[in-house]
Design an enzyme around this catalytic site. Structure first.
Site, PDB file in Angstrom:
ATOM      1  N   TRP A 364       0.823  -1.209   0.000  1.00 48.37           N
ATOM      2  CA  TRP A 364       0.000   0.000   0.000  1.00 48.37           C
ATOM      3  C   TRP A 364       0.859   1.261   0.000  1.00 48.37           C
ATOM      4  O   TRP A 364       0.383   2.357  -0.294  1.00 48.37           O
ATOM      5  CB  TRP A 364      -0.908   0.012   1.233  1.00 48.37           C
ATOM      6  CG  TRP A 364      -0.163   0.279   2.519  1.00 48.37           C
ATOM      7  CD1 TRP A 364       0.888  -0.416   3.019  1.00 48.37           C
ATOM      8  CD2 TRP A 364      -0.413   1.333   3.438  1.00 48.37           C
ATOM      9  NE1 TRP A 364       1.308   0.126   4.207  1.00 48.37           N
ATOM     10  CE2 TRP A 364       0.522   1.205   4.501  1.00 48.37           C
ATOM     11  CE3 TRP A 364      -1.333   2.368   3.498  1.00 48.37           C
ATOM     12  CZ2 TRP A 364       0.562   2.079   5.579  1.00 48.37           C
ATOM     13  CZ3 TRP A 364      -1.311   3.234   4.588  1.00 48.37           C
ATOM     14  CH2 TRP A 364      -0.365   3.088   5.610  1.00 48.37           C
ATOM     15  N   ASP A 365       2.151   1.094   0.315  1.00 48.48           N
ATOM     16  CA  ASP A 365       3.074   2.219   0.353  1.00 48.48           C
ATOM     17  C   ASP A 365       2.985   3.061  -0.917  1.00 48.48           C
ATOM     18  O   ASP A 365       3.031   4.288  -0.874  1.00 48.48           O
ATOM     19  CB  ASP A 365       4.532   1.737   0.455  1.00 48.48           C
ATOM     20  CG  ASP A 365       4.781   0.790   1.609  1.00 48.48           C
ATOM     21  OD1 ASP A 365       3.802   0.365   2.231  1.00 48.48           O
ATOM     22  OD2 ASP A 365       5.950   0.474   1.851  1.00 48.48           O
ATOM     23  N   GLU A 491       0.969  -2.597  12.577  1.00 48.55           N
ATOM     24  CA  GLU A 491       1.023  -4.058  12.648  1.00 48.55           C
ATOM     25  C   GLU A 491       1.253  -4.574  14.061  1.00 48.55           C
ATOM     26  O   GLU A 491       1.428  -5.786  14.255  1.00 48.55           O
ATOM     27  CB  GLU A 491       2.097  -4.568  11.685  1.00 48.55           C
ATOM     28  CG  GLU A 491       1.737  -4.275  10.229  1.00 48.55           C
ATOM     29  CD  GLU A 491       2.871  -4.554   9.264  1.00 48.55           C
ATOM     30  OE1 GLU A 491       3.988  -4.843   9.733  1.00 48.55           O
ATOM     31  OE2 GLU A 491       2.637  -4.463   8.048  1.00 48.55           O
ATOM     32  N   LYS A 586       3.432   0.422  16.302  1.00 51.18           N
ATOM     33  CA  LYS A 586       4.595   0.385  15.429  1.00 51.18           C
ATOM     34  C   LYS A 586       4.706   1.682  14.628  1.00 51.18           C
ATOM     35  O   LYS A 586       5.795   2.158  14.335  1.00 51.18           O
ATOM     36  CB  LYS A 586       4.481  -0.805  14.479  1.00 51.18           C
ATOM     37  CG  LYS A 586       5.666  -0.997  13.533  1.00 51.18           C
ATOM     38  CD  LYS A 586       5.427  -2.181  12.601  1.00 51.18           C
ATOM     39  CE  LYS A 586       6.603  -2.364  11.647  1.00 51.18           C
ATOM     40  NZ  LYS A 586       6.335  -3.410  10.640  1.00 51.18           N
ATOM     41  N   GLN A 587       3.560   2.239  14.252  1.00 48.76           N
ATOM     42  CA  GLN A 587       3.556   3.437  13.424  1.00 48.76           C
ATOM     43  C   GLN A 587       2.271   4.217  13.630  1.00 48.76           C
ATOM     44  O   GLN A 587       1.295   3.715  14.166  1.00 48.76           O
ATOM     45  CB  GLN A 587       3.699   3.062  11.955  1.00 48.76           C
ATOM     46  CG  GLN A 587       2.503   2.333  11.367  1.00 48.76           C
ATOM     47  CD  GLN A 587       2.768   1.825   9.980  1.00 48.76           C
ATOM     48  OE1 GLN A 587       3.437   0.828   9.792  1.00 48.76           O
ATOM     49  NE2 GLN A 587       2.244   2.507   8.984  1.00 48.76           N
TER      50      GLN A 587
END
Length: 780
Positions: A364-365, A491, A586-587
């Site tokens: 998806w980046d 994630e 994580k983000q």
């Protein structure tokens, strides 16, 4: 541990180059990434030409891959079946230079002077080394490289050998099949790194060579994809090869000659690769196809220089008064160009064509982090990436049926359109990739005005993804529309119910599809989409007054933040179940949703969300810092904004995540572009008109760049007191600056800006939710 910024004597700060002035052992692999060259189709790592001085050398072609059957320890219906991994193509960057019987290498020889560079303005690599030979001669070798752009499969390499006295030289130029060389499989210890195949991958189809020319071709054992290679050599003074040898794993052209003090020996190596649809769909020999693409080395260097002359004229971003950041920004922009310029109708791998990390997969980046950059700098390139996604629709529809949903379900990670993620919790469960594709589609249509795409491929992408969401979710007893059993961008919170990011983006997807005037959408389907969007469940914690990451996130146990830094990234040191039980990210996830769907949340909601989530976000993902910086700027935290941006700008230059060796983090470089354009310049799109709300750091003297919008070239210039806009080509454009509408034409429009009010951080209760409750003792 910093690399580039830690030693500015070794890596001087130059605005248009990355330069290394001294070789030191131990960082070869990282620097092979940082000095790599590419054009989106072909990539070559920045390894030294001598085998003894290379760590992880190699070359790649976007999309050229091998497949294998995934073996699951415990199988289940719908698990990914086909693994895919980018192939190391036969590598042309190999030389052996023997002077008076001494084989030159940084590892063994005496070096008097050393300098290598990659030039952002021309796209060329150069390495000049002066050697003190054991024979007493002083010899200088100069290697230069460039990749083609008009001829995207071309690579030009030149090697010059100069001496201060007459010497005997033995120079061999080699082509090495690195894919089938024995090498350690690092993925056993780090899942972010690429694995290796157990058996032979490249099977020879044609192996021929004579008189300094090579014609070679291979076929991948399982995917049956082919790669052809044509190589020609030219030398100064017309030296003839001593011998030309061709083999399936190594081919070589050798020159044995005397080099005089007044006559350097120059060897030029013209290389052409042929791979991809044209080779696969044609009966033409792959080596013949490659031969048709041969160009002289001078032509290849000229192509590269011309490409970057045009590129920087409209794609440069200038920051005033910050030379160290300026170099890093240009390096990041250079990597974006190298990853995307000539990809054509193909995806953009997570490492571009600079390495084998993440197996060469598309995530998806590319839609969320790379297509903003492409949409506003190279709209044709953005369309081609979306055409590539559209090509995947048939496979995505089959995958949707396999997972019991309607429409299209795109794979989380893939090269050939099939799901390649063997761990479904952090892979297949990331349904939000559908909304990412829809979002990129809508942004491209909005920014380009491409009605043909909107009515054709764009509409299909929006409709089929909306159908997936409407069948994946359901109306609960509370009347709200819920989406359960998904993983958002973060994630560390996997397979949850009503992930906020997923639901916000699904809501956007449903509304965008419902607004289409398309014969395939009937009134009942349109109404269902609108009802699902309008009643989408967005978890909110009433006590904290913060949107919740998902339905259960606020009930999780707090992470132990005394965990030492040596235990990060957490995914390498803790079982997933340990991480999933804790309130740790994580983000950026919720924060990212509020950036992308900026009109759906109030300033207070955004600020409280940022203040809550920022401290519990580890940044273990390279996708996080840029987004955190953008939102820090918007909510009034300038110090945090600049820190996060700086972290993003140097992720690879300083190898802060420890895996730059496997290639550039291309999504992060796209995030650097967005940080400047959407963070500090404050661009927001997909509204009635382009909207700007600038947040220039006080340390910066200015910020300027161009955007391609609706056929115009908009120039944006920001300083401490004003935003100046002008249309360099095209008709006037309406632009909103902090709520005031301006018609911008060729004459610059200067809009005075009031200073942005800094916001105090919101203080939330610390510790687990039960920490403030009284202890209840029960008498037995």
């Amino acid at each position: 541990m910093a690399l580039i910024t830690a030693d500015r004597e070794r890596f001087p700060n130059t605005p248009w180059q990355l330069v290394e002035t001294r070789h030191e052992p131990g960082t070869e692999g990282i620097l092979e990434t940082l000095f790599s060259l590419g054009n989106g189709h072909l990539g070559i790592r920045g390894a030294h030409w001598a085998a003894a001085d290379a760590d992880l050398p190699g070359s790649f072609i976007n999309g050229l891959h091998e497949i294998w059957d995934i073996k699951h320890a415990e199988n289940a219906f719908g698990f990914a079946r086909t693994g895919q991994r980018i192939i190391y193509i036969p590598d042309a960057n190999n030389f052996t230079v023997i002077i008076d019987g001494e084989s030159l290498s940084l590892a063994e020889s005496t070096v008097l002077d050393y300098r290598r560079s990659v030039d952002f303005s021309t796209g060329s690599y150069e390495c000049r080394i002066t050697w003190q030979c054991r024979s007493g001669a002083t010899v200088t070798t100069t290697e230069r490289r460039a990749v083609g752009f008009a001829s995207r499969g071309s690579l030009g390499i030149s090697l010059e050998v100069a001496a201060d006295r007459d010497v005997s030289a033995d120079v061999t130029s080699a082509i090495i099949n690195r894919q089938d060389q024995p090498v350690e499989d690092h993925s056993m210890h780090d899942p972010r790194r690429a694995g290796r195949h157990a058996g032979r991958v490249l099977l020879p189809l044609r192996i021929e060579g004579s008189d300094g020319s090579l014609r070679l071709a291979w076929e991948a054992a399982e995917s049956r994809q082919r790669v052809g290679l044509a190589v020609d050599h030219w030398t100064s003074a017309g030296h003839q090869p001593f011998d030309t040898l061709a083999g399936q794993d190594e081919s070589s052209v050798r020159y044995v000659l005397a080099v005089g003090a007044d006559e350097p020996f120059r060897l030029e190596k013209s290389v052409s690769y042929a791979a991809g649809r044209g080779v696969q769909d044609s009966s033409q020999d792959a080596a013949e196809a490659a031969e048709g693409g041969l160009r002289s080395v001078a032509e290849i260097f000229a192509e590269s220089e011309e490409h970057y002359r045009q590129y920087w004229a409209t794609s440069d971003i200038q920051v005033g008064g910050q030379p160290e950041l300026q170099q890093a920004i240009r390096w990041n922009l250079f990597q974006l160009a190298q990853a995307t310029a000539r990809a054509d109708v193909a995806g953009i791998p997570a490492k571009g064509v600079s390495g084998s990390g993440y197996e060469g997969h598309y995530f998806w980046d590319q839609e969320v982090y790379l297509l903003p950059y492409l949409t506003y700098t190279n709209p044709d390139g953005a369309r081609k990436v979306l055409e590539f996604r559209h090509d995947m629709l048939p496979a995505a529809k089959i995958r949707a049926k396999e997972l019991s949903v309607d429409g299209a379900l795109f794979p989380w990670r893939t090269i050939n359109g099939l799901e390649a993620s063997a761990y479904y919790a952090a892979g297949t469960a990331q349904f939000h990739i559908a909304a990412a594709i829809a979002f990129a589609t809508n942004r491209y249509i909005w920014a380009s005005g491409d009605e043909t795409f909107r009515e054709g491929m764009g509409a299909e992408l929006l409709i089929e993804t909306a159908r997936m969401w409407s069948s994946l979710g359901f109306f609960g007893k509370d009347g709200q529309f819920h989406i359960h059993g998904v993983t958002g961008p973060d994630e560390y919170t996997a397979v949850v119910n009503d992930n906020l990011y997923t639901n916000v983006m699904a809501r956007f997807n449903l509304r965008a599809a419902a607004e289409l005037d398309h014969a395939e959408i009937d009134d009942a389907e349109r109404e269902f989409w609108m009802q699902a969007a309008n009643r989408m469940q967005l978890p909110f914690d009433d006590d904290l007054e913060v949107y919740s990451q998902d339905n259960d996130f606020m009930t999780l146990e707090a992470w132990d933040w005394t965990t030492p830094r040596s235990k990060y990234p957490l995914l390498l040191h803790f079982h997933p179940l340990v991480i999933y039980r804790h309130q740790v990210l994580k983000q950026a996830d919720t924060v990212l949703a509020m950036f992308l769907q900026w009109q759906d949340f109030t300033p207070v909601e955004k600020r409280r969300a940022f203040d809550f989530y920022d401290p519990i976000t580890t940044g273990d993902s390279t996708l996080s810092a840029c987004v955190q910086g953008i939102m820090a700027a918007e909510v009034g935290h300038p110090e945090a904004a600049l820190k996060h941006f700086t972290d993003a700008a140097f992720i690879d230059l300083d190898d802060t995540h420890g895996n730059t060796i496997d290639g550039v983090h291309i999504a992060s470089t796209g995030g650097v572009w967005s940080s400047l354009v959407s963070g500090f310049a404050g661009l927001r799109d997909q509204g009635p008109v382009p909207f700007f709300d600038p947040r220039l750091p006080s340390e910066w003297e200015g910020l300027s760049f161009h955007l391609k919008i609706l056929g115009r070239l908009l120039h944006v210039e920001l300083d401490a007191g004003a935003l100046t806009l002008s249309v360099r080509s095209g008709e006037p454009l309406d632009v909103d600056v902090r709520g005031a509408l301006f018609s911008v034409g060729e004459e610059p429009v200067r809009v005075a800006l009031e200073p942005v009010e800094f916001q105090e951080r919101t203080v939330f209760p610390s510790g687990p939710p039960t920490a403030s409750l009284p202890i209840v003792r029960v008498n037995s």
